[in-house]
Structure formats: structure tokens, C-alpha cells
Design a protein around this motif. Structure first.
Motif, PDB file in Angstrom:
ATOM      1  N   HIS A  39      20.587  29.184   1.736  1.00 35.92           N
ATOM      2  CA  HIS A  39      20.849  30.526   1.215  1.00 35.92           C
ATOM      3  C   HIS A  39      19.538  31.204   0.827  1.00 35.92           C
ATOM      4  CE1 HIS A  39      22.372  33.312  -2.140  1.00 35.92           C
ATOM      5  NE2 HIS A  39      22.482  33.910  -0.978  1.00 35.92           N
ATOM      6  N   PHE A  40      19.267  32.345   1.464  1.00 40.15           N
ATOM      7  CA  PHE A  40      18.060  33.135   1.167  1.00 40.15           C
ATOM      8  C   PHE A  40      18.417  34.218   0.156  1.00 40.15           C
ATOM      9  CE2 PHE A  40      14.770  32.087   4.359  1.00 40.15           C
ATOM     10  CZ  PHE A  40      15.479  31.177   5.123  1.00 40.15           C
ATOM     11  N   HIS A  41      17.704  34.258  -0.937  1.00 42.96           N
ATOM     12  CA  HIS A  41      17.858  35.371  -1.878  1.00 42.96           C
ATOM     13  C   HIS A  41      16.899  36.488  -1.456  1.00 42.96           C
ATOM     14  CE1 HIS A  41      19.903  33.175  -5.399  1.00 42.96           C
ATOM     15  NE2 HIS A  41      20.078  32.483  -4.300  1.00 42.96           N
ATOM     16  N   GLY A  42      17.344  37.720  -1.547  1.00 44.07           N
ATOM     17  CA  GLY A  42      16.457  38.868  -1.328  1.00 44.07           C
ATOM     18  C   GLY A  42      16.411  39.405   0.087  1.00 44.07           C
ATOM     19  N   PHE A  43      16.549  38.543   1.084  1.00 46.33           N
ATOM     20  CA  PHE A  43      16.345  38.984   2.471  1.00 46.33           C
ATOM     21  C   PHE A  43      17.386  38.371   3.412  1.00 46.33           C
ATOM     22  CE2 PHE A  43      12.245  38.392   0.310  1.00 46.33           C
ATOM     23  CZ  PHE A  43      11.913  39.724   0.141  1.00 46.33           C
ATOM     24  N   HIS A  44      17.566  39.031   4.558  1.00 46.54           N
ATOM     25  CA  HIS A  44      18.464  38.544   5.596  1.00 46.54           C
ATOM     26  C   HIS A  44      17.648  38.230   6.845  1.00 46.54           C
ATOM     27  CE1 HIS A  44      21.395  40.332   2.909  1.00 46.54           C
ATOM     28  NE2 HIS A  44      22.370  39.800   3.619  1.00 46.54           N
ATOM     29  N   PRO A  45      17.249  36.974   7.064  1.00 46.79           N
ATOM     30  CA  PRO A  45      16.515  36.655   8.293  1.00 46.79           C
ATOM     31  C   PRO A  45      17.401  36.803   9.544  1.00 46.79           C
ATOM     32  CG  PRO A  45      16.350  34.869   6.670  1.00 46.79           C
ATOM     33  CD  PRO A  45      17.433  35.785   6.221  1.00 46.79           C
ATOM     34  N   LYS A  46      16.732  36.799  10.698  1.00 44.52           N
ATOM     35  CA  LYS A  46      17.419  36.905  11.989  1.00 44.52           C
ATOM     36  C   LYS A  46      17.161  35.632  12.788  1.00 44.52           C
ATOM     37  CE  LYS A  46      17.387  39.929  16.058  1.00 44.52           C
ATOM     38  NZ  LYS A  46      16.854  41.189  16.605  1.00 44.52           N
ATOM     39  N   SER A  49      14.362  32.827  -4.292  1.00 45.14           N
ATOM     40  CA  SER A  49      14.620  31.418  -3.984  1.00 45.14           C
ATOM     41  C   SER A  49      15.352  31.263  -2.665  1.00 45.14           C
ATOM     42  CB  SER A  49      15.374  30.740  -5.133  1.00 45.14           C
ATOM     43  OG  SER A  49      16.603  31.390  -5.347  1.00 45.14           O
ATOM     44  N   VAL A  50      15.154  30.106  -2.065  1.00 43.25           N
ATOM     45  CA  VAL A  50      15.928  29.634  -0.918  1.00 43.25           C
ATOM     46  C   VAL A  50      16.414  28.248  -1.304  1.00 43.25           C
ATOM     47  CG1 VAL A  50      15.937  29.070   1.538  1.00 43.25           C
ATOM     48  CG2 VAL A  50      14.343  30.799   0.670  1.00 43.25           C
ATOM     49  N   HIS A  51      17.706  27.983  -1.158  1.00 39.15           N
ATOM     50  CA  HIS A  51      18.227  26.668  -1.549  1.00 39.15           C
ATOM     51  C   HIS A  51      19.447  26.346  -0.725  1.00 39.15           C
ATOM     52  CE1 HIS A  51      21.744  28.241  -3.855  1.00 39.15           C
ATOM     53  NE2 HIS A  51      21.025  29.334  -3.749  1.00 39.15           N
ATOM     54  N   ASP A  52      19.819  25.057  -0.747  1.00 43.43           N
ATOM     55  CA  ASP A  52      21.041  24.638  -0.079  1.00 43.43           C
ATOM     56  C   ASP A  52      22.226  25.140  -0.902  1.00 43.43           C
ATOM     57  OD1 ASP A  52      23.175  23.311   1.127  1.00 43.43           O
ATOM     58  OD2 ASP A  52      21.953  21.547   1.568  1.00 43.43           O
ATOM     59  N   VAL A  57      20.736  20.434  -4.266  1.00 43.83           N
ATOM     60  CA  VAL A  57      19.659  20.976  -5.108  1.00 43.83           C
ATOM     61  C   VAL A  57      19.378  19.990  -6.254  1.00 43.83           C
ATOM     62  CG1 VAL A  57      18.775  23.059  -6.260  1.00 43.83           C
ATOM     63  CG2 VAL A  57      20.465  23.275  -4.462  1.00 43.83           C
ATOM     64  N   THR A  58      19.921  18.770  -6.122  1.00 49.82           N
ATOM     65  CA  THR A  58      19.628  17.731  -7.106  1.00 49.82           C
ATOM     66  C   THR A  58      18.828  16.608  -6.437  1.00 49.82           C
ATOM     67  OG1 THR A  58      21.618  16.435  -6.634  1.00 49.82           O
ATOM     68  CG2 THR A  58      21.817  18.164  -8.308  1.00 49.82           C
ATOM     69  N   GLY A  59      18.247  15.765  -7.274  1.00 52.61           N
ATOM     70  CA  GLY A  59      17.599  14.542  -6.805  1.00 52.61           C
ATOM     71  C   GLY A  59      17.927  13.455  -7.806  1.00 52.61           C
ATOM     72  N   GLY A  60      18.603  12.386  -7.375  1.00 52.26           N
ATOM     73  CA  GLY A  60      19.023  11.348  -8.316  1.00 52.26           C
ATOM     74  C   GLY A  60      19.803  11.936  -9.472  1.00 52.26           C
TER      75      GLY A  60
END
Ligand SMILES: [Cu+2]
Length: 290
Positions: free
Chosen positions: A218-225, A264-267, A273-276
């Protein structure tokens, strides 16, 4: 007159061949066995395609131009048999015995991205780390980022490091998530992951999902192509803010930011978005647009 025409024809066909000779790029890869250290200092057995015989948890990102001819030499530096395959490129499937080497050639035609991986005992060897990216750029001055997405389940790595061991993939619930072998906040220190550009720059993000889970960026702020796709569901030229990538999908996203700021860009699967079990130590990066 006839002679001159023939001479010109000769020049046209044969004179141009030498001009079109492609630039040859050689990339050496070594299949190394090592130990992955996570963002929380947990460790587990791991494999990677590295450019030297020294193990590093990041598979070498091979970067060439569309006018290049790529020669890949792969040496098996491990004690068991491995494979090498370039997804969707015919004639690039090999089995490599311990201490043996193979060589293969890739001749690209356009801006594109390929996954190279160990296809033996699929998905075991790919999951254990052996999957990287070949990026093909249009021109040397392109602004390019490389995101190789992976997921890891500590207990599965420990089990699968044993030769001939198997696991039940229907019980796979990964506990670590990485971009180029790193989780947040370490990804912020990787200049091939963290986007840091100006308004109106044309940015290309080369993404491969070489994990076993689906990852929805998920991209915040922009819509890539979607500038290039090798995906199960995504079509070329789609413009979106969320990109659902199946395992072994590859895509090039083109983004031209129209405003300054941090985004931000995140899953979108927030477990990633976690680790352990700690948030936000996963698949998460913050872009800086100046
Ligand atoms: Cu979001």
C-alpha cells in the motif's frame, strides 16, 4: 548504376551489424549457506545467491540495460545439489552439483524484471532464500529502486536446513518479513529500498515477491502505474495505490510524485508489518519526497 546499388545494399545489411553489437555484462553468483539474523536478533539457517563466496542474506540484485547481453556464471558453494532457473526465460534451467558451475545468457529486449531462483524441491530452496532479481533498465540514468520481498518462519528454516526434510505449507504462518533481507527500521538505511527523490522525478520501483505469502503493498500519497508485469492478476498500465503480489510475481511500478513530504509504503496485511510479533519491524518503508 546496378553495381552502386548492390554496394549500398551490402553496406546496409553488413555495415550495420558491427554498430549493433551489444555490451556484454558478466555476473558471477555463488550459492552460499549461512545464518540469517533478524531485526530482533533471532537467527535461522538461510541460503543466498551472492556475488562472492562470502554469505550475505541479500541475493545479488543484477542490474543491466536493455541493450546489454547478460552472462550469469553460477557456482554451487554448498554441500548439496542446487538448481538455477530464470522465471519465464527459456533455456535457463540447470542443476548444479556441489563445487560445480554453470553459465547462461540473458538477452533482454525491453525494461523488465526477472526472478532467478533455485527451482529444485520447489518451494523449499526458494523459500530458504535462493531467489533474487534481474533488473533491466531503459537507460543508465533511470531512477530505480529494488524491492525483493520475502517472508520467513523461524521454525521452518531450522527444519528445512536438514537435507530431505519437509514441512506442511498449509500451516505456514511467517514471523519475519523483509525487503532485500531487511526489516523496518533497517530498510530505511538501504538506499536501494528507501525512496528519496524530488517532486516530478520519474521513479521506477522493481518489485519481486520471492516469499511464499501474498504481499499487498500500500502506497500512501501516490498512485504508481504498472510499467511492466509478470503477475498472476495484475495487468500492465493499471494505476493503483495497493498492489497485491502473489508468490513469484514480478512488477515494475512507475511513480511521479506531485508533492513533497514523507509517505509510507507497507504491506496491507498488517501481520507483515511485524517482526517476531513486534510492530512495525516488518515490510514497511517511508519515502522522502523533496
Ligand atoms: Cu497504508
Amino acid at each position: 548504376m546496378l553495381f552502386i546499388n548492390r554496394f549500398l545494399l551490402f553496406l546496409f545489411f553488413f555495415g550495420s551489424i558491427s554498430i549493433a553489437t551489444a555490451n556484454k555484462v558478466t555476473q558471477n553468483l555463488f550459492i552460499n549457506r549461512g545464518v540469517f539474523t533478524t531485526v530482533k536478533s533471532t537467527t535461522f539457517p538461510y541460503f543466498a545467491f551472492n556475488s562472492t563466496t562470502t554469505f550475505a542474506p541479500l541475493n545479488t540484485v543484477i542490474s543491466i540495460l536493455k541493450t546489454d547481453t547478460l552472462i550469469i556464471n553460477v557456482t554451487n558453494n554448498d554441500t548439496i545439489k542446487h538448481g538455477f532457473n530464470v522465471k519465464n526465460y527459456a533455456g535457463t534451467s540447470f542443476t548444479i552439483n556441489p563445487a560445480a558451475s554453470i553459465s547462461t545468457t540473458i538477452i533482454p529486449t525491453q525494461r523488465s524484471v526477472f526472478i532467478y531462483y533455485d527451482h529444485l524441491n520447489y518451494p523449499k530452496n526458494t523459500y530458504m532464500g535462493l531467489a533474487g532479481m534481474i533488473s533491466v533498465k531503459d537507460k543508465a540514468t533511470d531512477i530505480v529502486y529494488y524491492w525483493n520481498l520475502k517472508d520467513h518462519l523461524t521454525s521452518y528454516n531450522q527444519q528445512l536446513a536438514i537435507t530431505n526434510a519437509t514441512v506442511n505449507w498449509s500451516n505456514y504462518y511467517p514471523d519475519y518479513f523483509t525487503i532485500n533481507g531487511k526489516s523496518f527500521p533497517d530498510v530505511q538505511l538501504d538506499p536501494t529500498v528507501k525512496i528519496n527523490n524530488n517532486v516530478n522525478d520519474t521513479i521506477y520501483i522493481y518489485v519481486t515477491n520471492t516469499g511464499q505469502s501474498m504481499h499487498s503493498l500500500h502506497f500512501h500519497g501516490f498512485h504508481p502505474k504498472a510499467a511492466y508485469v509478470d503477475c498472476q492478476k495484475i495487468k500492465a498500465n493499471w494505476v493503483k495505490d495497493t498492489w497485491g503480489l502473489f508468490s513469484m510475481d514480478a512488477i515494475i511500478l512507475k511513480m511521479v510524485p506531485d508533492k513533497k513530504g514523507k509517505y509510507s509504503v507497507h504491506d496491507h496485511n498488517l501481520v507483515a508489518v511485524t517482526g517476531g510479533n513486534t510492530h512495525p519491524n516488518g515490510m514497511f518503508t517511508i519515502m522522502q519526497i523533496n
